[in-house]
Enzyme design. Structure first.
Site, PDB file in Angstrom:
ATOM      1  CG  ASP A  62       3.751 -39.115  -8.846  1.00 10.01           C
ATOM      2  OD1 ASP A  62       2.594 -38.769  -9.131  1.00 10.01           O
ATOM      3  OD2 ASP A  62       4.737 -38.358  -8.949  1.00 10.01           O
TER       4      ASP A  62
ATOM      5  CE  LYS B 100      -0.542 -39.641  -2.323  1.00 11.63           C
ATOM      6  NZ  LYS B 100       0.619 -39.670  -3.232  1.00 11.63           N
TER       7      LYS B 100
ATOM      8  N   GLY C  57      -2.955 -36.244  -9.063  1.00  6.09           N
ATOM      9  CA  GLY C  57      -3.603 -37.218  -9.932  1.00  6.09           C
ATOM     10  C   GLY C  57      -3.479 -38.611  -9.361  1.00  6.09           C
ATOM     11  CG  HIS C  58      -4.914 -40.112  -6.099  1.00  7.79           C
ATOM     12  ND1 HIS C  58      -5.620 -39.869  -4.944  1.00  7.79           N
ATOM     13  CD2 HIS C  58      -3.652 -39.682  -5.852  1.00  7.79           C
ATOM     14  CE1 HIS C  58      -4.828 -39.331  -4.041  1.00  7.79           C
ATOM     15  NE2 HIS C  58      -3.628 -39.208  -4.569  1.00  7.79           N
TER      16      HIS C  58
ATOM     17  NE  ARG D 204      -4.044 -11.982   7.388  1.00  5.95           N
ATOM     18  CZ  ARG D 204      -3.330 -11.297   8.281  1.00  5.95           C
ATOM     19  NH1 ARG D 204      -3.682 -11.282   9.554  1.00  5.95           N
ATOM     20  NH2 ARG D 204      -2.272 -10.624   7.904  1.00  5.95           N
TER      21      ARG D 204
ATOM     22  CD  GLN E 198       0.002 -32.404  -3.967  1.00  6.29           C
ATOM     23  OE1 GLN E 198      -0.454 -32.117  -2.873  1.00  6.29           O
ATOM     24  NE2 GLN E 198      -0.568 -32.020  -5.099  1.00  6.29           N
TER      25      GLN E 198
ATOM     26  CB  ALA F   6      -1.876 -39.256 -12.890  1.00  5.60           C
TER      27      ALA F   6
ATOM     28  CG  ASP G 173       5.122 -55.131 -10.421  1.00  6.10           C
ATOM     29  OD1 ASP G 173       4.793 -54.487  -9.410  1.00  6.10           O
ATOM     30  OD2 ASP G 173       4.811 -54.801 -11.577  1.00  6.10           O
TER      31      ASP G 173
END
Length: 431
Positions: free
Chosen positions: A13, A16, A40-41, A143, A223, A298, A332
């Site tokens: 988070d 990215k 989630g981006h 496998r 992640q 997200a 900020d």
């Protein structure tokens, strides 16, 4: 040739998605190399709010090619829904998105097993998204997994399905009969096979061709490093390797072809789910950071745990990834916070350590050792040059650089791609 890996160096988070979207203007190919739709981006593009789960953030850049690599686990239904979401918002996906045929497939029983594990874990639960990611990776390592190539061939897929359902029957009985679960897997199988067909490619071959063709290739993790299955806060981690080294096994890129690694880091720290978090703030300031920074997952909407910047964890992540450069986000959010604290060590019992411990008990018991710096009160949103930043903000940035051992390439002051200050002109990828 130019290759760049964008990786989170905290617990995820970090922002990215915005950074990949920003740098994606230069890229010819953007590659996602691990994770699934548990990620989630969040990206702001043309004033619109996009949350992407499987598709690389570069898809929002017109005419760019994107690849879901073989290290990703793909839920065909989730991918279909995400493509529909983008197409409805006038983002063309067809002809631009590629899916590696070696990626493993998430099926309905993987989601059932994920829920079963979380519900039965009690105090030891991990805090997963219950989307079946962990069980799919378990099948891969065991496998018995189903790859995209297998899924597309009924002569291969159907026997594999029967074998897996028989093996998992004792665990799945609470979700219904063998036949009921089989039907849930096959209900949309024919439709999803047809839907997937135009997107499927040999992933490593496409990466190789791009690199050999002197294209610019951008790799994005899902992640953060501290959730890496090998180097994170085990067992409270994801099931794959989001670190830069994971690019090679998750995409087919040769190690000798990695040019640069950009770590993305928040000006403070957040974490979703369970697990150690030495600098967590459980007071009003923690809630203030959560609200100001809009710190809600997200993918799940879960509130993120918030805390001070942890230089010990980030330095650990910078070293593992070989991150020469960092992108600092959400500076900020710290406006008006005084003093600013930075964790520079951990007190465990009577000892103070300066490096990230592997021992899970040490991680759980670690008490942060802080140094303090004066905060800044001036509003910094909208600033476009480093020299415009308040002196105390610049001192904070410089101190973080020294503590973690990497140079800040850029500072993000908001979610829009325009709200970014470039700090170091030597950084090779210009937004």
């Amino acid at each position: 040739m130019s290759t760049l890996i964008v990786v989170g160096v905290q617990w995820g988070d970090e922002g990215k998605g915005k950074i990949v979207h920003l740098l994606g203007r230069q890229a010819d190919l953007v590659v996602r190399y691990q994770g699934g739709n548990n990620a989630g981006h969040t990206v702001i593009f043309d004033g619109k709010h996009f949350v992407l789960h499987l598709i690389p953030s570069g898809i929002l850049q017109p005419n760019k090619k994107c690849l879901i690599g073989n290290g990703v686990v793909v839920d065909p239904e989730a991918l279909y829904e995400e493509i529909q979401f983008l197409e409805k918002r006038k983002i063309r996906v067809k002809g631009r998105l590629l899916v590696a045929d070696g990626a493993h497939v998430i099926l309905s029983y993987h989601r059932y097993l994920d829920c079963l594990h979380e519900d039965s874990a009690g105090a030891g639960k991990i805090g997963t998204t219950r989307r079946g990611i962990g069980p799919t990776y378990s099948d891969k390592v065991g496998r018995v997994g189903v790859r995209i190539a297998d899924y597309m061939n009924p002569d291969v897929f159907l026997p594999l399905l029967e074998s897996n359902l028989r093996e998992k029957a004792p665990l799945l009985k609470s979700f219904g009969s063998h036949e009921k679960i089989r039907k849930s897997v096959l209900k949309r199988y024919a439709f999803l096979r047809k839907f997937l067909a135009p997107y499927i490619v040999n992933g490593p071959q496409r990466v190789y061709e791009a690199v050999e063709g002197d294209k610019k290739v951008l790799f994005e993790s899902a992640q953060g490093t501290m959730l890496d299955v090998d180097f994170g806060t085990y067992p409270y981690v994801t099931s794959s390797n989001p670190i830069a080294g994971g690019v090679c096994i998750g995409s087919g890129l040769a190690p000798t072809q990695i040019d640069d690694v950009l770590g993305v880091v928040k000006a403070y720290t957040t974490r979703v789910g369970e697990g150690p978090f030495p600098t967590e703030l459980k007071d009003n300031l923690g809630e203030t950071l959560r609200q100001r920074g809009m710190e809600f997952g997200a993918t799940t909407g879960r509130p993120r745990r918030c805390g001070w910047f942890d230089a010990v964890a980030v330095r650990h992540a910078v070293r593992i990834n070989g991150s020469r450069w960092l992108a600092l986000t959400k500076l900020d959010v710290l406006e008006g916070v005084h003093p600013l604290k930075i964790c520079v060590g951990y007190k465990i019992g009577k000892r103070v350590i300066r490096e990230w411990p592997t021992d899970r008990l040490f991680q759980a018991e670690a008490q942060p050792v802080y140094e303090q710096m004066p905060g800044f009160t001036e509003s910094i949103r909208g600033m476009t040059r480093y020299t415009q930043l308040p002196l105390n903000a610049r001192r904070y940035i410089a101190r973080l650089e020294k503590l973690v051992g990497a140079k800040m390439a850029m500072v993000s002051l908001g979610r829009s791609r325009d709200e970014t200050i470039i700090l170091d002109g030597k950084f090779p990828w210009k937004p």
